[in-house]
Design an enzyme around this catalytic site. Structure first.
Site, PDB file in Angstrom:
ATOM      1  N   PHE A   1     -11.826  -1.037 -18.454  1.00  0.00           N
ATOM      2  CA  PHE A   1     -11.788  -0.740 -17.023  1.00  0.00           C
ATOM      3  C   PHE A   1     -13.128  -1.107 -16.401  1.00  0.00           C
ATOM      4  O   PHE A   1     -14.170  -0.601 -16.806  1.00  0.00           O
ATOM      5  CB  PHE A   1     -11.474   0.738 -16.811  1.00  0.00           C
ATOM      6  CG  PHE A   1     -11.123   1.062 -15.394  1.00  0.00           C
ATOM      7  CD1 PHE A   1      -9.850   0.827 -14.898  1.00  0.00           C
ATOM      8  CD2 PHE A   1     -12.077   1.598 -14.553  1.00  0.00           C
ATOM      9  CE1 PHE A   1      -9.530   1.115 -13.589  1.00  0.00           C
ATOM     10  CE2 PHE A   1     -11.766   1.897 -13.233  1.00  0.00           C
ATOM     11  CZ  PHE A   1     -10.480   1.657 -12.750  1.00  0.00           C
TER      12      PHE A   1
ATOM     13  N   ASP B   1      -3.820  -7.264 -13.881  1.00  0.00           N
ATOM     14  CA  ASP B   1      -3.800  -6.433 -15.080  1.00  0.00           C
ATOM     15  C   ASP B   1      -2.381  -6.462 -15.666  1.00  0.00           C
ATOM     16  O   ASP B   1      -2.021  -7.410 -16.361  1.00  0.00           O
ATOM     17  CB  ASP B   1      -4.258  -5.032 -14.642  1.00  0.00           C
ATOM     18  CG  ASP B   1      -4.389  -4.035 -15.760  1.00  0.00           C
ATOM     19  OD1 ASP B   1      -4.505  -4.436 -16.912  1.00  0.00           O
ATOM     20  OD2 ASP B   1      -4.388  -2.819 -15.472  1.00  0.00           O
TER      21      ASP B   1
HETATM   22  P1  5GP Z   1      -1.636  -4.583 -11.924  1.00  0.00           P
HETATM   23  O1  5GP Z   1      -0.479  -4.344 -10.999  1.00  0.00           O
HETATM   24  O2  5GP Z   1      -1.836  -6.027 -12.284  1.00  0.00           O
HETATM   25  O3  5GP Z   1      -1.560  -3.691 -13.146  1.00  0.00           O
HETATM   26  O4  5GP Z   1      -2.903  -4.038 -11.206  1.00  0.00           O
HETATM   27  C1  5GP Z   1      -3.535  -4.676 -10.210  1.00  0.00           C
HETATM   28  C2  5GP Z   1      -4.489  -3.732  -9.526  1.00  0.00           C
HETATM   29  O5  5GP Z   1      -4.910  -2.678 -10.394  1.00  0.00           O
HETATM   30  C3  5GP Z   1      -5.752  -4.446  -9.158  1.00  0.00           C
HETATM   31  O6  5GP Z   1      -5.626  -5.058  -7.899  1.00  0.00           O
HETATM   32  C4  5GP Z   1      -6.769  -3.328  -9.194  1.00  0.00           C
HETATM   33  O7  5GP Z   1      -6.789  -2.655  -7.963  1.00  0.00           O
HETATM   34  C5  5GP Z   1      -6.269  -2.383 -10.256  1.00  0.00           C
HETATM   35  N1  5GP Z   1      -6.962  -2.621 -11.563  1.00  0.00           N
HETATM   36  C6  5GP Z   1      -6.468  -3.185 -12.676  1.00  0.00           C
HETATM   37  N2  5GP Z   1      -7.403  -3.246 -13.657  1.00  0.00           N
HETATM   38  C7  5GP Z   1      -8.518  -2.701 -13.132  1.00  0.00           C
HETATM   39  C8  5GP Z   1      -9.852  -2.492 -13.642  1.00  0.00           C
HETATM   40  O8  5GP Z   1     -10.232  -2.807 -14.772  1.00  0.00           O
HETATM   41  N3  5GP Z   1     -10.723  -1.897 -12.782  1.00  0.00           N
HETATM   42  C9  5GP Z   1     -10.372  -1.513 -11.514  1.00  0.00           C
HETATM   43  N4  5GP Z   1     -11.326  -0.941 -10.788  1.00  0.00           N
HETATM   44  N5  5GP Z   1      -9.148  -1.705 -11.013  1.00  0.00           N
HETATM   45  C10 5GP Z   1      -8.229  -2.300 -11.808  1.00  0.00           C
END
Ligand code: 5GP
Length: 189
Positions: A157, A108
């Protein structure tokens, strides 16, 4: 079971079916089989979300590998990454000189991936690449490369197949979007 407890009741719409996901695992597995032939990669799953994806992915990879896990957290309130990543459980393996493949559920903002890549490279990994089931580039804040991914999602999400909301709904076998009332109900708690 009380009415309303059924997990499929909380999904507004399905984004990727079980068949779609298996197709992604097959395609990615074939590519990784080629790219990691003879490299004995260390495949590191990011707990907890990526476990579901990892088990399907590696069974589509015809390569000798070792498996490990890492647990890092950055999500404070269920939706938004806090940006501050902490290492909760470290990998057991010595990564020095290894070709490491990080398996993620979704990338993300990129903070989590950046943290894991930096950590593994600092310890002397020969290469660090990432295979994520989903890629959400619209929200990227870190300059990271998702080397392999199943599909790109918009800025929304998603839950299911390992992806949680408040540590629930990981066991939904497909990927979908939550009904707005489920989110509202949780916000009011
Ligand atoms: P980042 O550090 O890239 O922002 O986030 C990574 C983590 O955020 C992912 O491994 C996941 O656990 C959570 N995450 C990010 N986007 C989503 C989403 O759309 N749905 C869910 N359930 N978790 C997300």
């Amino acid at each position: 079971m009380a009415k309303g407890d059924n997990i499929t009741n909380i999904i507004d719409h399905v984004l990727y079916s079980q068949e779609d996901i298996q197709e992604m695992c097959k395609r990615l597995g074939q590519q990784l089989t080629q790219d990691y032939a003879g490299k004995n990669p260390l495949v590191v799953g990011a707990l907890k979300g990526a476990v579901f994806f990892l088990t399907d992915l590696v069974r589509n990879m015809d390569v000798v590998m070792e498996n490990d896990f890492i647990d890092v957290s950055s999500y404070g309130d269920g939706f938004e990454s806090s940006g501050k990543v902490t290492l909760d459980t470290d990998v057991k393996a010595d990564v020095k000189g290894r070709d490491v493949l990080i398996v993620e559920d979704i990338v993300d903002t990129g903070h989590t991936l950046k943290f894991m890549e930096d950590l593994l490279l600092q310890r002397g990994a020969k290469s660090v690449k990432c295979c994520a089931l989903l890629n959400k580039p619209a929200r990227r804040e870190e300059d990271v490369t998702v080397d392999y991914y199943g599909a790109e999602v918009q800025n929304q999400f998603v839950v299911g197949y390992g992806l949680d909301y408040l540590n629930k709904y990981r066991n939904i076998p497909y990927i979908g979007v939550l009904k707005p009332e489920v989110i509202k109900a949780n916000l009011n708690k």
